[in-house]
Design a protein around this motif. Sequence first.
Motif, PDB file in Angstrom:
ATOM      1  N   UNK A  43       5.825 -25.718  69.028  1.00 57.94           N
ATOM      2  CA  UNK A  43       6.345 -24.425  69.449  1.00 57.94           C
ATOM      3  C   UNK A  43       5.857 -23.307  68.535  1.00 57.94           C
ATOM      4  N   UNK A  44       5.881 -22.114  69.091  1.00 55.49           N
ATOM      5  CA  UNK A  44       5.577 -20.896  68.334  1.00 55.49           C
ATOM      6  C   UNK A  44       6.618 -19.862  68.744  1.00 55.49           C
ATOM      7  N   UNK A  45       7.303 -19.277  67.768  1.00 53.01           N
ATOM      8  CA  UNK A  45       8.349 -18.292  68.031  1.00 53.01           C
ATOM      9  C   UNK A  45       7.852 -16.920  67.605  1.00 53.01           C
ATOM     10  N   UNK A  46       8.081 -15.935  68.474  1.00 53.26           N
ATOM     11  CA  UNK A  46       7.747 -14.548  68.160  1.00 53.26           C
ATOM     12  C   UNK A  46       8.805 -13.637  68.770  1.00 53.26           C
ATOM     13  N   UNK A  47       8.804 -12.401  68.331  1.00 51.44           N
ATOM     14  CA  UNK A  47       9.741 -11.418  68.874  1.00 51.44           C
ATOM     15  C   UNK A  47       9.060 -10.687  70.023  1.00 51.44           C
ATOM     16  N   UNK A  48       9.804 -10.436  71.089  1.00 51.66           N
ATOM     17  CA  UNK A  48       9.289  -9.673  72.222  1.00 51.66           C
ATOM     18  C   UNK A  48       9.397  -8.184  71.896  1.00 51.66           C
ATOM     19  N   UNK A  49       8.494  -7.408  72.480  1.00 52.13           N
ATOM     20  CA  UNK A  49       8.587  -5.958  72.346  1.00 52.13           C
ATOM     21  C   UNK A  49       9.907  -5.512  72.965  1.00 52.13           C
ATOM     22  N   UNK A  58      15.005  -9.841  71.775  1.00 46.82           N
ATOM     23  CA  UNK A  58      14.667 -11.088  72.457  1.00 46.82           C
ATOM     24  C   UNK A  58      13.527 -11.797  71.743  1.00 46.82           C
ATOM     25  N   UNK A  59      13.660 -13.112  71.616  1.00 45.92           N
ATOM     26  CA  UNK A  59      12.601 -13.945  71.056  1.00 45.92           C
ATOM     27  C   UNK A  59      11.899 -14.689  72.173  1.00 45.92           C
ATOM     28  N   UNK A  60      10.631 -14.968  71.941  1.00 45.97           N
ATOM     29  CA  UNK A  60       9.834 -15.746  72.885  1.00 45.97           C
ATOM     30  C   UNK A  60       9.441 -17.038  72.190  1.00 45.97           C
ATOM     31  N   UNK A  61       9.747 -18.175  72.832  1.00 50.03           N
ATOM     32  CA  UNK A  61       9.381 -19.480  72.287  1.00 50.03           C
ATOM     33  C   UNK A  61       8.309 -20.057  73.202  1.00 50.03           C
ATOM     34  N   UNK A  62       7.095 -20.165  72.686  1.00 51.11           N
ATOM     35  CA  UNK A  62       5.985 -20.739  73.449  1.00 51.11           C
ATOM     36  C   UNK A  62       5.869 -22.210  73.073  1.00 51.11           C
ATOM     37  N   UNK A  63       5.825 -23.057  74.097  1.00 49.55           N
ATOM     38  CA  UNK A  63       5.758 -24.498  73.885  1.00 49.55           C
ATOM     39  C   UNK A  63       4.391 -24.982  74.374  1.00 49.55           C
ATOM     40  N   UNK A  64       3.615 -25.510  73.451  1.00 48.24           N
ATOM     41  CA  UNK A  64       2.273 -26.001  73.767  1.00 48.24           C
ATOM     42  C   UNK A  64       2.298 -27.525  73.820  1.00 48.24           C
ATOM     43  N   UNK A  77       9.890 -19.775  76.831  1.00 49.81           N
ATOM     44  CA  UNK A  77      11.342 -19.578  76.928  1.00 49.81           C
ATOM     45  C   UNK A  77      11.692 -18.250  76.261  1.00 49.81           C
ATOM     46  N   UNK A  78      12.571 -17.491  76.898  1.00 50.90           N
ATOM     47  CA  UNK A  78      13.003 -16.198  76.385  1.00 50.90           C
ATOM     48  C   UNK A  78      14.475 -16.298  75.988  1.00 50.90           C
TER      49      UNK A  78
END
Length: 187
Positions: A43-49, A58-64, A77-78
């Motif tokens: 996973x990679x977590x980042x903040x949404x604009x 809101x955080x965005x969790x990208x699952x690769x 996932x948001x």
Amino acid sequence: MAFKTAGAERDEWSYSPTVGVGPLRFGMTVDEVVEAAEILGRTRVSECARDHAIFSPTSKVEVHRRGMAPSPPAVTAYVSQVLGLFCIAADAVHGPQVAYDGVPLVGRDLSELESDVVAYAEARDVQFRYTPEGYAGPDDPGVVIRGQRVGQVLRSRPLFMVTRDGANTEWDSMPSEECRVDGQSVA
């Protein structure tokens, strides 16, 4: 259980309205999403604009997918600071297959999905709906069908969601990162 499409194997996840998709449950925190997503990959977590002041950060969790060459996230996932997990997007190419009462929703040619949704609705004497972009999908406020460009065609990229803090509908809740026209981001 796995679902095969175009020579690739993908996981099958179940959808339960207002509850969640696969191992992801609406209302989860970022840490809970990351832990639950471990079955699929890293996973990679980042903040949404923060495009709208009405919504909490809101955080965005990208699952690769594990073991794949670098590629777009299989699932995005948001997670709202107030509500928790409110939106799950399944990538048309790499995402798990999710069906709605037996109708596969992920990675479908949009015209074929439309035919299946219409046949489903006619067979069960229920409604279906079109998005403003013209994509057919189940008449369920928790499922929004989006288009994702894959090569020269648009494939289905469903969003599974609940209404987020400060919103009235799923359309109001849609993360700006998921607002697309003809498969291209407008954010």
